[in-house]
Structure formats: structure tokens, C-alpha cells
Design an enzyme around this catalytic site. Structure first.
Site, PDB file in Angstrom:
ATOM      1  N   GLU A  85       0.864  -1.135   0.062  1.00 22.28           N
ATOM      2  CA  GLU A  85       0.182  -0.030  -0.053  1.00 22.28           C
ATOM      3  C   GLU A  85       0.795   1.312  -0.003  1.00 22.28           C
ATOM      4  O   GLU A  85       1.697   1.496   0.894  1.00 22.28           O
ATOM      5  CB  GLU A  85      -0.825   0.007   1.300  1.00 22.28           C
ATOM      6  CG  GLU A  85      -2.133   1.085   1.059  1.00 22.28           C
ATOM      7  CD  GLU A  85      -3.225   0.886   2.202  1.00 22.28           C
ATOM      8  OE1 GLU A  85      -3.455  -0.366   2.616  1.00 22.28           O
ATOM      9  OE2 GLU A  85      -3.563   2.028   2.695  1.00 22.28           O
ATOM     10  N   LYS A 279      -8.026  -1.471  11.030  1.00 16.89           N
ATOM     11  CA  LYS A 279      -7.189  -1.804   9.732  1.00 16.89           C
ATOM     12  C   LYS A 279      -5.864  -0.955   9.644  1.00 16.89           C
ATOM     13  O   LYS A 279      -4.925  -1.388   9.046  1.00 16.89           O
ATOM     14  CB  LYS A 279      -8.270  -1.647   8.668  1.00 16.89           C
ATOM     15  CG  LYS A 279      -7.591  -2.201   7.065  1.00 16.89           C
ATOM     16  CD  LYS A 279      -7.009  -1.206   6.459  1.00 16.89           C
ATOM     17  CE  LYS A 279      -6.511  -1.848   5.018  1.00 16.89           C
ATOM     18  NZ  LYS A 279      -5.583  -0.989   4.328  1.00 16.89           N
ATOM     19  N   ASP A 295       3.969 -15.081  11.394  1.00 20.27           N
ATOM     20  CA  ASP A 295       2.626 -15.409  10.691  1.00 20.27           C
ATOM     21  C   ASP A 295       1.660 -14.311  10.801  1.00 20.27           C
ATOM     22  O   ASP A 295       0.843 -14.224  11.836  1.00 20.27           O
ATOM     23  CB  ASP A 295       2.247 -16.832  11.081  1.00 20.27           C
ATOM     24  CG  ASP A 295       0.711 -17.258  10.903  1.00 20.27           C
ATOM     25  OD1 ASP A 295       0.275 -16.751  10.110  1.00 20.27           O
ATOM     26  OD2 ASP A 295       0.528 -18.465  10.959  1.00 20.27           O
ATOM     27  N   HIS A 392      -2.545  10.484   0.400  1.00 18.70           N
ATOM     28  CA  HIS A 392      -2.766   9.063  -0.164  1.00 18.70           C
ATOM     29  C   HIS A 392      -2.610   9.190  -1.511  1.00 18.70           C
ATOM     30  O   HIS A 392      -1.767   8.140  -2.219  1.00 18.70           O
ATOM     31  CB  HIS A 392      -4.051   8.511   0.310  1.00 18.70           C
ATOM     32  CG  HIS A 392      -4.153   7.209  -0.111  1.00 18.70           C
ATOM     33  ND1 HIS A 392      -3.684   6.140   0.659  1.00 18.70           N
ATOM     34  CD2 HIS A 392      -4.942   6.546  -1.106  1.00 18.70           C
ATOM     35  CE1 HIS A 392      -3.876   5.052   0.123  1.00 18.70           C
ATOM     36  NE2 HIS A 392      -4.662   5.085  -0.944  1.00 18.70           N
TER      37      HIS A 392
HETATM   38  C1  MEV Z   1      -6.169   2.811   4.953  1.00 22.15           C
HETATM   39  O1  MEV Z   1      -5.302   1.780   4.531  1.00 22.15           O
HETATM   40  C2  MEV Z   1      -6.054   3.058   6.537  1.00 22.15           C
HETATM   41  C3  MEV Z   1      -7.120   4.041   6.917  1.00 22.15           C
HETATM   42  O2  MEV Z   1      -8.466   4.052   6.432  1.00 22.15           O
HETATM   43  C4  MEV Z   1      -7.197   3.724   8.466  1.00 22.15           C
HETATM   44  C5  MEV Z   1      -8.028   4.861   9.154  1.00 22.15           C
HETATM   45  O3  MEV Z   1      -9.212   5.179   8.686  1.00 22.15           O
HETATM   46  O4  MEV Z   1      -8.100   4.957  10.469  1.00 22.15           O
HETATM   47  C6  MEV Z   1      -6.470   5.644   6.632  1.00 22.15           C
END
Ligand code: MEV
Length: 438
Positions: A85, A279, A295, A392
Site C-alpha cells: 500500500e 485496519k 505469521d 494518499h
Molecule cells: C487505509 O489503509 C487505512 C485508513 O483507512 C485507516 C483509518 O481510517 O484510520 C486510513
């Protein structure tokens, strides 16, 4: 129509490639060339990779990157990350730099207990099973002596074996709930070997136990397997600073701190947000877990179970403001190893561990927790200030340009142009077409 294949695993690598390319790809010649292009030129390295798993036909690359400047308990680390990513490593590095001048990250190991269970069915009186268990417990230990000997020499081994009655959930269902200390090893093989021996001893001893009825003697073993839920293999990582030191985001420091606390509070009570919040944490955690040959599926499963331990899925990080101090921390279960498994086999894993100054499993737990905390700090900081798309999309720009077939000089020009312009699919396409038409 494709037909099933017999004995695929017995084919040579080249025969496997021919078969898959001919049966499942549009251009077998090109597909074959592509698969072969990703082979390692060093045949020893390639053989090693071929033998990690079954039916290997090529390698699947992920970028291996470094996030530098992590000050953890007053020691500087450069953290290796394996991830695809675009913005993750940049975000980690930015968070590391931010905290570098604000005291860095402080961490603490809260526990290192691993878990495994033997699940079995016993049709009879619970009291008699308990009595039987009490009598055979020393033998459960002694029968694993050959497995535990070297682990015990180093200070680890089986910590406890408990009989648990779950017959209110499934008729006759009981388990041996066992805990282990596996030191620098993740311990899956050690734990599973112990559990299979426990199961054997349990069955054998029950079949001749004079205190059981004939029906009770026929204990039925369902399975023995480690658990990836390790709520007592826990690490805490924290950052804190006076609110007045939270500068750099073009919003007043106090407002920034309050927004961070609010964002975490939302992730605590709202599972839709908590999943994405966590995430983001796993972006950092998985990347280091993968780079160090651990793992990541086990880590993911255990972490998410922990996030839901109170009955509702919730944030893994916490934030507070007390006496004008902003505090941001994570508590997370991480069963990691720095010996065994891939750690001494995969050349890049060995190097990743060396870059981390050959950490013990406890040290690696702390580093990984920090990577997760840093990632979450960076993500939430962007979310409550600029939004994430700006950063991003900037990081994604090269991917877009590569996809559009831009040349090296076009990429250079456009990276420069988009320093001050908003990156969207349409704006990049338009800017590229403009250069190409000149
Ligand atoms: C993207 O990979 C992760 C985010 O969505 C995490 C979040 O929203 O805190 C930017």
C-alpha cells in the site's frame, strides 16, 4: 472447458508452468515468460523459496521498505516493512519523526503466555473426570519430557494444564486448556507437539482408569491445537507530550488533541469505524510481521478477537488528555517469534531481524506494537486535519502514472507538477496527455 489434473504436485516446476499457462492463460508463451522472469537468478535462493511451499511456480514480490527514526525506549530503530500500500511507509516514517523530538515511544510487555487446547468428548460424571485429571496431571507433564526438555533448559515450557467443563455448550464437551512459555519462538510446533502428546496420554490413561465406567473410559479426542487468541501475550506502547508540543498541523494544538481523542472515542463505540481504525493499525503491524517472517494471519486473527473481547468490536488504541498532557497508546496481543520458522531461512527475514538489531521475541513485540501505534497516529492525524486523500493520492501518483504508461521523464515532470496540484485520476490523465501532445 478445463479438466481436473492428476498428480499436479509430482510434475516438475517447468511442467507445472506449462500446464497452468496452457490451460488457464490467454497467452501461454507470455505467461510462462512472466513466471520465469520472477525467478531469482541465484538458484540457491530460488530453491529455498521453491521449498517453502508446495507447487511453487514463481515468486510473488512485495516491496521491502524501511521506516527510519523510531525512538523506542530511548533506542533508535529503522523498521523494515513489507507492504504494497503506497502511503503506509511514508505515514509510519512521518509519525516516527513527529515523536522523535517528543520523547519517542515507550513500551512495556504485559505478558507472554501462549495457549493451546485439547478438545474432547466425555460422556459421564464431571466429578469423576476431575478426579481422573488430578491423578494423571503429573503424567501429562512427564510424558512430554522429550518435547519440553530443551525449552525448559532455556526457562520456558508448559506453564499450566487445566480441565475445563464446556458441557453446557456442547453435550460432553471438555477441554484441556494449556498455557505455555515459548521464549523467543512463536512456539506453534512446540505447543502442537505437546498437545498431541497430552491427547494420547489422556486417551490411554482413561481407557484403563478403574474409577471410570466403561462408557467413561471411551474418551473421544476431537483435536489438539494451539490457539491464536493470546490475550495474555500482550504488549503496550505509548506516546505522550504536553499539548503545547503538538504543533505542525495548522490547527490549534488543543483542538488537534481533542479531535484525536474524539476520533478514538468514536472507534471505541462504533464498530463500522473501529474496523477501519484497526485496519490502519494492522497496516503497520502486518508489514513488520511479514518482513520479520512471522505469521500475519495468526496475528490478525488474534488481534481482532482481542478487539472484540468485550462483546463488541472496538478500537485497539486509546487516547486521553490529562493535565494538559496528550497521551496515545495501544495494548495488543502479539505472539511473535525471532527464532524458528522462516527466521533463519528466508534471507530477507534474516536481514530484517539484523536491521532490528536481532531482537528477542519480547523486543520484537514492542517494535511491532509501536509500528501499529505510529500508523494509527498518522492515519487519525490526517483524518482529523487534512483528510487522507491528499497524502494518499500523492503517494499513489506513481502507481497511476505507471498504469498509464508514462515514461521516466514524464513521471519526473508530473511528480513535480502535482506537488502543488490536486491528484485525481482525471487530473493525472489530463496532465499526462497535455505533456504527451506537446
Ligand atoms: C487505509 O489503509 C487505512 C485508513 O483507512 C485507516 C483509518 O481510517 O484510520 C486510513
Amino acid at each position: 472447458m478445463n479438466t481436473p489434473v492428476e498428480g499436479f504436485s509430482k510434475l516438475s516446476k517447468s511442467e507445472k508452468i506449462d500446464w497452468i499457462a496452457a490451460n488457464y492463460t490467454k497467452n501461454p508463451k507470455q505467461s510462462k515468460q512472466l513466471l520465469e522472469r520472477y525467478w531469482n537468478t541465484d538458484s540457491t535462493v530460488q530453491k529455498l523459496h521453491d521449498e517453502f511451499i508446495e507447487n511453487t511456480i514463481s515468486n510473488y514480490y512485495l516491496p521491502f521498505a524501511i521506516a527510519p527514526n523510531f525512538l523506542i525506549n530511548d533506542r533508535l530503530y529503522a523498521i523494515p516493512m513489507a507492504i504494497e500500500e503506497s502511503s503506509v511507509v511514508a505515514a509510519a516514517s512521518k509519525a516516527a519523526k513527529f515523536w522523535l523530538n517528543r520523547g519517542g515511544f515507550k513500551t512495556e510487555i504485559l505478558g507472554t503466555e501462549k495457549v493451546g487446547q485439547v478438545h474432547f468428548i466425555f460422556k459421564g460424571e464431571t466429578e469423576r473426570l476431575q478426579q481422573f485429571f488430578n491423578e494423571i496431571k503429573p503424567e501429562l507433564h512427564s510424558n512430554t519430557a522429550s518435547i519440553t526438555k530443551s525449552m525448559e533448559k532455556r526457562g520456558g515450557g508448559i506453564s499450566n494444564i487445566q480441565l475445563r467443563d464446556l458441557s453446557d455448550k456442547i453435550e460432553g464437551y471438555y477441554q484441556l486448556h494449556c498455557t505455555f512459555e515459548t521464549l523467543d519462538a512463536m512456539g506453534a510446533n512446540f505447543i502442537n507437539s505437546c498437545l498431541e502428546q497430552f491427547a494420547k496420554t489422556l486417551k490411554e490413561k482413561a481407557s484403563s482408569y478403574s474409577g471410570f465406567t466403561e462408557k467413561e473410559k471411551a474418551i473421544e479426542i476431537v483435536m489438539g491445537i494451539l490457539s491464536n487468541y493470546v490475550p495474555n501475550c500482550l504488549v503496550r506502547a505509548e506516546v505522550s507530550c504536553p499539548i503545547s508540543a503538538l504543533n505542525g498541523d495548522n490547527i490549534p494544538q488543543k483542538e488537534f488533541a481533542q479531535k484525536m481523542v474524539q476520533a478514538v472515542a468514536i472507534a471505541k463505540v462504533e464498530p463500522y469505524r473501529a474496523v477501519t481504525h484497526n485496519k490502519g493499525i494492522m497496516n503497520g503491524i502486518d508489514a513488520v510481521v511479514l518482513a520479520t517472517g512471522n505469521d500475519f494471519r495468526a496475528i490478525e486473527a488474534g488481534v481482532h478477537a482481542y478487539a472484540a473481547r468485550e462483546g463488541s468490536y472496538s478500537s485497539l488504541t486509546h487516547a486521553s488528555i490529562e493535565d494538559d498532557t496528550f497521551r496515545f497508546w495501544i495494548e495488543i496481543p502479539l505472539a511473535l517469534g525471532t527464532v524458528g520458522g522462516l527466521t533463519s531461512l528466508h534471507p530477507l527475514v534474516k536481514l530484517a531481524l539484523e536491521i532490528l538489531q536481532n531482537p528477542s521475541a519480547k523486543e520484537l513485540m514492542q517494535i511491532v506494537a509501536v509500528a501499529g501505534l505510529a500508523q494509527n497516529f498518522a492515519a487519525v492525524r490526517s483524518l482529523v486535519t487534512t483528510g487522507i486523500q491528499k497524502g494518499h493520492m500523492k503517494m499513489h501518483l506513481l502507481n497511476m502514472l505507471n498504469q498509464m504508461g508514462a515514461s521516466e521523464s514524464e513521471k519526473l515532470q508530473l511528480v513535480d507538477y502535482f506537488k502543488d496540484n490536486t491528484v485525481t485520476n482525471a487530473s493525472v490523465k489530463e496532465a499526462l496527455e497535455k505533456i504527451q501532445s506537446n
